[in-house]
Scaffold this motif. Structure first.
Motif, mmCIF file in Angstrom:
data_model
loop_
_atom_site.group_PDB
_atom_site.id
_atom_site.type_symbol
_atom_site.label_atom_id
_atom_site.label_comp_id
_atom_site.label_asym_id
_atom_site.label_seq_id
_atom_site.Cartn_x
_atom_site.Cartn_y
_atom_site.Cartn_z
ATOM 1 N N GLN A 164 8.195 1.776 -5.042
ATOM 2 C CA GLN A 164 7.900 0.484 -5.657
ATOM 3 C C GLN A 164 7.138 0.661 -6.952
ATOM 4 N N ASP A 165 7.330 -0.306 -7.809
ATOM 5 C CA ASP A 165 6.573 -0.396 -9.052
ATOM 6 C C ASP A 165 5.875 -1.751 -8.994
ATOM 7 N N ASN A 166 4.631 -1.752 -8.543
ATOM 8 C CA ASN A 166 3.928 -3.011 -8.342
ATOM 9 C C ASN A 166 3.728 -3.782 -9.643
ATOM 10 N N ALA A 167 3.618 -3.038 -10.746
ATOM 11 C CA ALA A 167 3.423 -3.722 -12.035
ATOM 12 C C ALA A 167 4.658 -4.519 -12.416
ATOM 13 N N LYS A 168 5.822 -4.073 -11.940
ATOM 14 C CA LYS A 168 7.071 -4.755 -12.278
ATOM 15 C C LYS A 168 7.608 -5.567 -11.098
ATOM 16 N N TRP A 169 6.839 -5.590 -9.987
ATOM 17 C CA TRP A 169 7.254 -6.320 -8.787
ATOM 18 C C TRP A 169 8.671 -5.930 -8.380
ATOM 19 N N THR A 170 8.922 -4.632 -8.421
ATOM 20 C CA THR A 170 10.244 -4.118 -8.097
ATOM 21 C C THR A 170 10.136 -3.025 -7.040
ATOM 22 N N ARG A 200 0.831 -1.211 0.000
ATOM 23 C CA ARG A 200 0.000 0.000 0.000
ATOM 24 C C ARG A 200 0.855 1.247 0.000
ATOM 25 N N GLY A 201 2.181 1.079 0.150
ATOM 26 C CA GLY A 201 3.089 2.211 0.068
ATOM 27 C C GLY A 201 3.543 2.789 1.386
ATOM 28 N N ALA A 202 3.174 2.152 2.492
ATOM 29 C CA ALA A 202 3.624 2.642 3.797
ATOM 30 C C ALA A 202 5.088 2.278 3.995
ATOM 31 N N THR A 203 5.879 3.261 4.389
ATOM 32 C CA THR A 203 7.321 3.043 4.538
ATOM 33 C C THR A 203 7.770 3.239 5.980
ATOM 34 N N THR A 204 8.846 2.563 6.309
ATOM 35 C CA THR A 204 9.500 2.701 7.607
ATOM 36 C C THR A 204 10.994 2.738 7.362
ATOM 37 N N TYR A 205 11.694 3.574 8.123
ATOM 38 C CA TYR A 205 13.134 3.729 7.945
ATOM 39 C C TYR A 205 13.856 3.635 9.278
ATOM 40 N N ALA A 206 15.063 3.099 9.232
ATOM 41 C CA ALA A 206 15.930 3.161 10.398
ATOM 42 C C ALA A 206 16.333 4.613 10.627
ATOM 43 N N ASP A 207 16.546 4.975 11.883
ATOM 44 C CA ASP A 207 16.912 6.359 12.194
ATOM 45 C C ASP A 207 18.184 6.779 11.470
ATOM 46 N N SER A 208 19.087 5.835 11.263
ATOM 47 C CA SER A 208 20.383 6.163 10.664
ATOM 48 C C SER A 208 20.273 6.563 9.196
ATOM 49 N N VAL A 209 19.153 6.232 8.554
ATOM 50 C CA VAL A 209 19.022 6.527 7.120
ATOM 51 C C VAL A 209 17.863 7.476 6.819
ATOM 52 N N LYS A 210 17.085 7.780 7.850
ATOM 53 C CA LYS A 210 15.929 8.670 7.640
ATOM 54 C C LYS A 210 16.389 9.975 7.015
ATOM 55 N N ALA A 211 15.618 10.489 6.086
ATOM 56 C CA ALA A 211 15.868 11.743 5.381
ATOM 57 C C ALA A 211 16.966 11.614 4.331
#
Length: 125
Positions: free
Chosen positions: A71-77, A54-65
């Protein structure tokens, strides 16, 4: 099962950018979330980021920002855009899915985890 293939790794100078991709094939309807991990030799694999279908993302604090998943759901990538890279981002990056669906043929693989073989990113100072 699901096959995951990472691509896009390479060498870059600090402050530069790299985009990784994780392409899935097989029973791609059997999981909802794709996760990136990274690992340095001698250390445990660590969480980087994740994205649901559905496009919900989560990031580690070390990489946030600095890192962005898409994602491209049509290409499963799924992609991981990594900006403002630091030497400590040097690692092998892996994508992972966990089969959560019990519908139809998915039930053969429920609760199984699949990993790609990884792609190396080297950031020099």
């Amino acid at each position: 099962q699901v096959q995951l293939v990472e691509s896009g790794g390479g060498s870059v100078q600090a402050g530069g950018s790299v985009e990784l991709a994780c392409k899935a094939s097989g029973y791609t309807d059997c999981y909802d979330e794709t996760t990136w991990y990274r690992q340095v030799p001698g250390k445990e694999r660590e969480f980087v980021s994740s994205i649901t279908k559905r496009g919900a993302t989560t990031y580690a604090d070390s990489v946030k920002a600095r890192f962005t998943m898409s994602q491209d759901n049509a290409k499963w990538t799924v992609s991981l855009q990594m900006n403002n890279l630091k030497p400590e981002d040097t690692a092998t990056y892996y994508c992972k899915v966990v089969m959560t669906s019990r519908i139809g043929s998915c039930h053969y693989y429920t609760d199984m985890t699949f990993w790609g073989k990884g792609t190396l990113v080297t950031v020099s100072s």
